[in-house]
Design an enzyme around this catalytic site. Structure first.
Site, PDB file in Angstrom:
ATOM      1  N   ASP A 266     -98.634  15.800 -16.229  1.00 19.15           N
ATOM      2  CA  ASP A 266     -98.262  14.384 -16.226  1.00 19.15           C
ATOM      3  C   ASP A 266     -99.170  13.416 -15.460  1.00 19.15           C
ATOM      4  O   ASP A 266     -99.648  12.454 -16.013  1.00 19.15           O
ATOM      5  CB  ASP A 266     -96.833  14.236 -15.698  1.00 19.15           C
TER       6      ASP A 266
ATOM      7  N   GLU B 164     -92.659  25.403  -7.935  1.00 12.45           N
ATOM      8  CA  GLU B 164     -93.231  24.767  -9.137  1.00 12.45           C
ATOM      9  C   GLU B 164     -94.763  24.760  -9.024  1.00 12.45           C
ATOM     10  O   GLU B 164     -95.462  25.049  -9.980  1.00 12.45           O
ATOM     11  CB  GLU B 164     -92.686  23.343  -9.218  1.00 12.45           C
TER      12      GLU B 164
HETATM   13  C1  2M8 Z   1     -92.886  18.142 -15.552  1.00 16.75           C
HETATM   14  O1  2M8 Z   1     -92.637  17.053 -16.433  1.00 16.75           O
HETATM   15  C2  2M8 Z   1     -91.402  16.317 -16.464  1.00 16.75           C
HETATM   16  C3  2M8 Z   1     -91.486  15.345 -17.645  1.00 16.75           C
HETATM   17  O2  2M8 Z   1     -91.600  16.067 -18.844  1.00 16.75           O
HETATM   18  C4  2M8 Z   1     -91.122  15.536 -15.209  1.00 16.75           C
HETATM   19  O3  2M8 Z   1     -91.949  15.462 -14.307  1.00 16.75           O
HETATM   20  O4  2M8 Z   1     -90.021  14.979 -15.117  1.00 16.75           O
HETATM   21  C5  2M8 Z   1     -94.248  18.753 -15.987  1.00 16.75           C
HETATM   22  O5  2M8 Z   1     -94.737  19.633 -15.027  1.00 16.75           O
HETATM   23  C6  2M8 Z   1     -94.076  19.451 -17.333  1.00 16.75           C
HETATM   24  O6  2M8 Z   1     -95.252  20.122 -17.684  1.00 16.75           O
HETATM   25  C7  2M8 Z   1     -92.915  20.457 -17.300  1.00 16.75           C
HETATM   26  O7  2M8 Z   1     -92.705  20.946 -18.592  1.00 16.75           O
HETATM   27  C8  2M8 Z   1     -91.620  19.794 -16.783  1.00 16.75           C
HETATM   28  C9  2M8 Z   1     -90.496  20.807 -16.544  1.00 16.75           C
HETATM   29  O8  2M8 Z   1     -90.960  21.886 -15.769  1.00 16.75           O
HETATM   30  O9  2M8 Z   1     -91.860  19.107 -15.548  1.00 16.75           O
END
Ligand code: 2M8
Length: 464
Positions: A190, A427
């Site tokens: 992101d 994460e």
């Molecule tokens: C993160 O993305 C989400 C939006 O899609 C967020 O920050 O709210 C990113 O690391 C993405 O790659 C990942 O799929 C998601 C859920 O782990 O989190």
């Protein structure tokens, strides 16, 4: 037998790690699908689910298959697999933008029946790789598992083909072999500096106030994207909604249109997996010709993104008509796409080993920071701007193994496992200190750990 390969203490450590990884997945399991993380991400995310399925493959073939099937139940009529399927049972106020914000997507004639609602974005297509991995693991185990995996491949194959066809048509009307993303969320990385320049060109106006629930779930807001980033994320969502989530309209009017090399390279690898699946399920010859052509097209496209000076592959900003010159791990992705000439493989391996990535002085472990510490956009604690991400390490490890670079692959695998064993299923991790950051108990971290634990020299030894 085992003791010859690894000391007993390490084996015991690995067994303990496998048990802990299973506990994380069990805790986040919602029946037929898995929350990306218990608090920060209480919904089903697309590429998270693919990695989760890879981990689950080692525990239960049917449950692993179910993870992908449940996601594909929400595939759009166009073939798009949504980046989020919203959990109707999630606590109100747990994630923003949530289902209410995306409900508009249900108004699109292409959307699947709702609830549950989905977002109208998508994410990198790891799914065919995961589907094939489920079959490979089950075949190794033999018996009923293998039969279940074959039945699963037959069931999922049409959805996978439709998904890849969507990407190579709606997201590549130019026929370049490279996929266009409409939002940084589609890249999965992101707030990577990859998107700084195209995002800076996005002008935000009249945005209603909105909550940052994500900040409640991390120790420090600096680990997440900034408010300025979020304003642009939400503004882009607003524009996509205004265009009725219709790709052709978005292509005409949208201010953020980028050819994403990481996404495109994963698609090439996923097409290779799909070609194998097509063979296994006895798909028609035309399908196989089409998929083989997609693979060639993707590799040609990635070849054109190579920057000889950096030795990396660069994203391309369609609006500005120029390559995005940033030093991130995404630039190494032709490794993931495979099919490299020896000279190109050598250049990429040199870049990976160089002081831009795993050779940078002072790193806690020889693992590649998501953004090179040499890049002006590097920040060791901020999300995709520098921290280590186990899923990216998994992709590189997998690509290196396929390229026959076993020694380097093994180094990545062992270092990643060591880090997770010491710091938990975070994460992401600070690259110098290894400090766990972001969400705790992240499902895909546990999943790739399980796959690594099952894939090392110990497994090979036992199989011998
Ligand atoms: C993160 O993305 C989400 C939006 O899609 C967020 O920050 O709210 C990113 O690391 C993405 O790659 C990942 O799929 C998601 C859920 O782990 O989190």
């Amino acid at each position: 037998m085992q003791v010859k390969i690894l000391p007993r203490s390490v084996l015991v450590g690995h067994e303990r790690l496998a048990v802990r990884a299973q506990e994380v997945l069990r805790h986040n399991d919602m029946g037929g699908w898995t929350r990306a993380a218990p608090e920060l991400y209480p919904h089903q995310w697309s590429w998270d689910s693919a990695f989760i399925a890879i981990g689950l493959a080692h525990l239960n073939t049917r449950r692993a298959a179910r993870e992908l099937e449940s996601l594909f139940e929400h595939q759009w009529k166009t073939g798009k697999v949504p980046h989020i399927v919203f959990n109707p049972e999630a606590q109100p106020g747990s994630y923003f933008p949530g289902p209410d914000h995306w409900a508009c997507a249900a108004a699109s004639p292409e959307a699947p029946p709702a609830p549950p609602y989905t977002s109208c974005l998508c994410q990198p297509p790891v799914h065919a790789i995961a589907a094939l991995r489920i079959w490979e693991v089950a075949e190794r185990n033999g018996g009923e598992e293998a039969g279940a995996a074959r039945a699963f491949l037959r069931e999922i194959y049409p959805g996978l083909l439709l998904w890849h066809r969507y990407l190579l048509t709606y997201r590549d009307p130019e026929g370049s072999g490279l996929i266009t993303i409409f939002h940084p969320w589609e890249s999965g990385t992101d707030n990577s500096p990859r998107w700084d320049t195209p995002l800076a060109a996005v002008e935000v106006s009249d945005l209603a106030p909105y909550p940052r629930y994500d900040l409640q779930h991390v120790a420090n807001p600096s680990q997440r994207p900034t408010d300025a980033d979020y304003d642009r994320y939400l503004w882009l969502v607003k524009l996509i909604k205004k265009a009725g989530c219709n790709e052709r309209s978005i292509y005409r009017t949208h201010p953020f249109l980028v050819k994403d090399v990481l996404f495109s390279a994963i698609l090439v690898a996923a097409n290779e997996a799909l070609l194998t699946i097509a063979g296994l399920v006895g798909a028609q010859a035309e399908d196989r010709t089409l998929i083989a052509d997609w693979i060639k097209r993707g590799r040609r496209g990635l070849g054109r993104c190579r920057n000889p000076e950096l030795g990396l592959c660069l994203d391309h900003d369609l609006r500005a008509g120029r390559a995005l010159r940033v030093h991130t791990v995404a630039g190494l992705v032709p490794l993931v796409a495979g099919g490299l000439r020896p000279w190109h493989l050598a250049i990429l391996l040199e870049a990976l080993r160089s002081s831009s990535f795993i050779g940078y002085p002072g790193l806690g472990r020889p693992l590649p920071p998501s953004t090179s510490p040499n890049d002006p956009g590097f920040d060791p604690r901020s999300y995709w701007r520098g921290p280590l991400w186990p899923v990216i390490d998994w992709l590189l490890w997998w690509a290196l193994e396929r390229a026959g670079e076993n020694q380097l692959a093994e180094r990545l695998r062992e270092s990643s496992l060591e880090q997770i064993a010491e710091e938990g299923f975070a994460e992401y991790f600070e690259p110098f200190t290894g400090e766990p950051l972001g969400s705790k108990e992240q499902s895909w971290t546990a999943a790739v750990a399980l796959d690594w634990l099952a894939s090392g020299p110990r497994r090979k030894m036992l199989a011998a």
